[in-house]
Motif scaffolding. Sequence first.
Motif, short mmCIF file in Angstrom:
data_model
loop_
_atom_site.label_atom_id
_atom_site.label_comp_id
_atom_site.label_asym_id
_atom_site.label_seq_id
_atom_site.Cartn_x
_atom_site.Cartn_y
_atom_site.Cartn_z
N ALA A 78 0.83 -1.21 0.00
CA ALA A 78 0.00 0.00 0.00
C ALA A 78 0.86 1.26 0.00
O ALA A 78 0.53 2.24 -0.69
CB ALA A 78 -0.93 -0.01 1.21
N SER A 79 1.95 1.25 0.76
CA SER A 79 2.82 2.43 0.81
C SER A 79 3.41 2.76 -0.55
O SER A 79 3.44 3.93 -0.97
CB SER A 79 3.96 2.20 1.81
OG SER A 79 3.48 2.11 3.12
N ALA A 80 3.88 1.74 -1.26
CA ALA A 80 4.45 1.96 -2.58
C ALA A 80 3.38 2.47 -3.54
O ALA A 80 3.63 3.36 -4.36
CB ALA A 80 5.07 0.68 -3.11
N ALA A 81 2.17 1.91 -3.44
CA ALA A 81 1.09 2.36 -4.32
C ALA A 81 0.71 3.81 -4.01
O ALA A 81 0.52 4.62 -4.92
CB ALA A 81 -0.11 1.44 -4.16
N LEU A 82 0.61 4.15 -2.73
CA LEU A 82 0.23 5.51 -2.34
C LEU A 82 1.25 6.54 -2.78
O LEU A 82 0.90 7.70 -3.04
CB LEU A 82 0.03 5.57 -0.83
CG LEU A 82 -1.26 4.94 -0.30
CD1 LEU A 82 -1.16 4.69 1.19
CD2 LEU A 82 -2.46 5.84 -0.61
N SER A 83 2.51 6.14 -2.85
CA SER A 83 3.56 7.09 -3.24
C SER A 83 3.77 7.15 -4.75
O SER A 83 4.60 7.94 -5.23
CB SER A 83 4.88 6.74 -2.55
OG SER A 83 5.35 5.49 -2.96
N CYS A 84 3.03 6.35 -5.50
CA CYS A 84 3.13 6.36 -6.96
C CYS A 84 2.40 7.59 -7.51
O CYS A 84 1.23 7.81 -7.19
CB CYS A 84 2.52 5.08 -7.52
SG CYS A 84 2.61 4.95 -9.31
N LEU A 119 5.61 0.43 -10.76
CA LEU A 119 4.16 0.46 -10.84
C LEU A 119 3.69 1.58 -11.77
O LEU A 119 2.76 1.39 -12.56
CB LEU A 119 3.57 0.66 -9.44
CG LEU A 119 2.05 0.76 -9.36
CD1 LEU A 119 1.37 -0.50 -9.89
CD2 LEU A 119 1.62 1.03 -7.91
N ALA A 120 4.35 2.73 -11.72
CA ALA A 120 3.98 3.84 -12.59
C ALA A 120 4.12 3.45 -14.06
O ALA A 120 3.28 3.84 -14.89
CB ALA A 120 4.85 5.06 -12.28
N ARG A 121 5.14 2.69 -14.40
CA ARG A 121 5.30 2.24 -15.79
C ARG A 121 4.11 1.41 -16.24
O ARG A 121 3.64 1.54 -17.37
CB ARG A 121 6.58 1.41 -15.94
CG ARG A 121 7.86 2.21 -15.96
CD ARG A 121 9.00 1.35 -16.49
NE ARG A 121 8.76 0.91 -17.84
CZ ARG A 121 9.16 -0.25 -18.34
NH1 ARG A 121 9.80 -1.12 -17.59
NH2 ARG A 121 8.91 -0.57 -19.59
N VAL A 122 3.64 0.55 -15.35
CA VAL A 122 2.47 -0.27 -15.69
C VAL A 122 1.25 0.62 -15.93
O VAL A 122 0.54 0.48 -16.94
CB VAL A 122 2.18 -1.28 -14.56
CG1 VAL A 122 0.85 -1.99 -14.79
CG2 VAL A 122 3.31 -2.28 -14.44
N LEU A 123 1.01 1.55 -15.03
CA LEU A 123 -0.20 2.38 -15.11
C LEU A 123 -0.17 3.33 -16.31
O LEU A 123 -1.23 3.79 -16.76
CB LEU A 123 -0.36 3.17 -13.82
CG LEU A 123 -0.48 2.34 -12.54
CD1 LEU A 123 -0.64 3.25 -11.33
CD2 LEU A 123 -1.61 1.34 -12.62
N GLY A 171 11.74 -4.83 -16.68
CA GLY A 171 12.05 -3.89 -15.62
C GLY A 171 10.93 -3.62 -14.64
O GLY A 171 10.92 -2.56 -13.99
N ILE A 172 9.98 -4.55 -14.50
CA ILE A 172 8.93 -4.37 -13.49
C ILE A 172 8.90 -5.59 -12.55
O ILE A 172 7.83 -6.04 -12.11
CB ILE A 172 7.54 -4.14 -14.12
CG1 ILE A 172 7.13 -5.33 -15.02
CG2 ILE A 172 7.50 -2.83 -14.90
CD1 ILE A 172 5.65 -5.32 -15.38
N ASP A 173 10.08 -6.09 -12.23
CA ASP A 173 10.17 -7.30 -11.39
C ASP A 173 9.45 -7.13 -10.06
O ASP A 173 8.86 -8.08 -9.55
CB ASP A 173 11.63 -7.65 -11.14
CG ASP A 173 12.34 -8.15 -12.39
OD1 ASP A 173 11.65 -8.40 -13.40
OD2 ASP A 173 13.57 -8.28 -12.36
N SER A 174 9.50 -5.93 -9.48
CA SER A 174 8.89 -5.75 -8.17
C SER A 174 7.37 -5.81 -8.23
O SER A 174 6.72 -6.14 -7.23
CB SER A 174 9.33 -4.42 -7.55
OG SER A 174 8.68 -3.32 -8.16
N VAL A 175 6.79 -5.50 -9.40
CA VAL A 175 5.34 -5.59 -9.56
C VAL A 175 4.91 -7.05 -9.69
O VAL A 175 3.78 -7.41 -9.35
CB VAL A 175 4.87 -4.78 -10.78
CG1 VAL A 175 3.35 -4.75 -10.88
CG2 VAL A 175 5.42 -3.36 -10.73
#
Length: 214
Positions: free
Chosen positions: A41-47, A116-120, A172-176
């Motif tokens: 949630a923290s990573a999403a909120l800071s995106c 996450l921003a790259r995905v969105l 380059g979205i391994d963390s997602v």
Amino acid sequence: MTNRWSLVIPVKTLVAAKTRLAAALGPHRERLAVAVACDTASAALSCPGVARVIVVTADPLAAGPLGELGAVVVHDPDRGLNTALRTGAAHAVRLAPDDPVGALQADLPALRSPELARVLEQDFEQGFVPDALEVGTTFYGVRPGVPFTPRFGGESRARHLAGGAKELALDGIDSVRRDVDTPDDLAAAIVLGLGRHTAAVVGELERAGRWPVR
């Protein structure tokens, strides 16, 4: 393409969370589940592309910390994962009917906001990100006006493809893509770099002699 996403994160009751890690984590399992959800949630909120995060849960022990982070907490009707996601999405549409809506798994402890921003930012009407094993799904999203029809659970990658969703196969979205269900998954997430909440619990596990699993 300008995005102001609503992201829905489903969080199980803690008694049912991370059961495949129970043998390795013992009494730390529930705390790890909350920590992982908090880092997601923290990573999403800071995106920068995310306007709001909606957590769907029936567990007050998870709802409290996630609400303190800034997530909107909605009660889970306890009728399965996809029903929980649709409940959160309906709330998101009531809050912001013109914003795209996405579903994000709650077990992404290494999630990075730029990835996450790259995905969105991708061009799709209905899209999804497969998990690291290319069997399940970690993200599913739709643009305004497109029916929100998540098909999470089990071999959800195939079901999302069959439902017409575009697979977002990005480098380059391994963390997602790195969700955590097993000790091996957690080890892989540690290599990527954990968020602070999960890192703190893993540190406790190390001091207790429960990690790494031997």
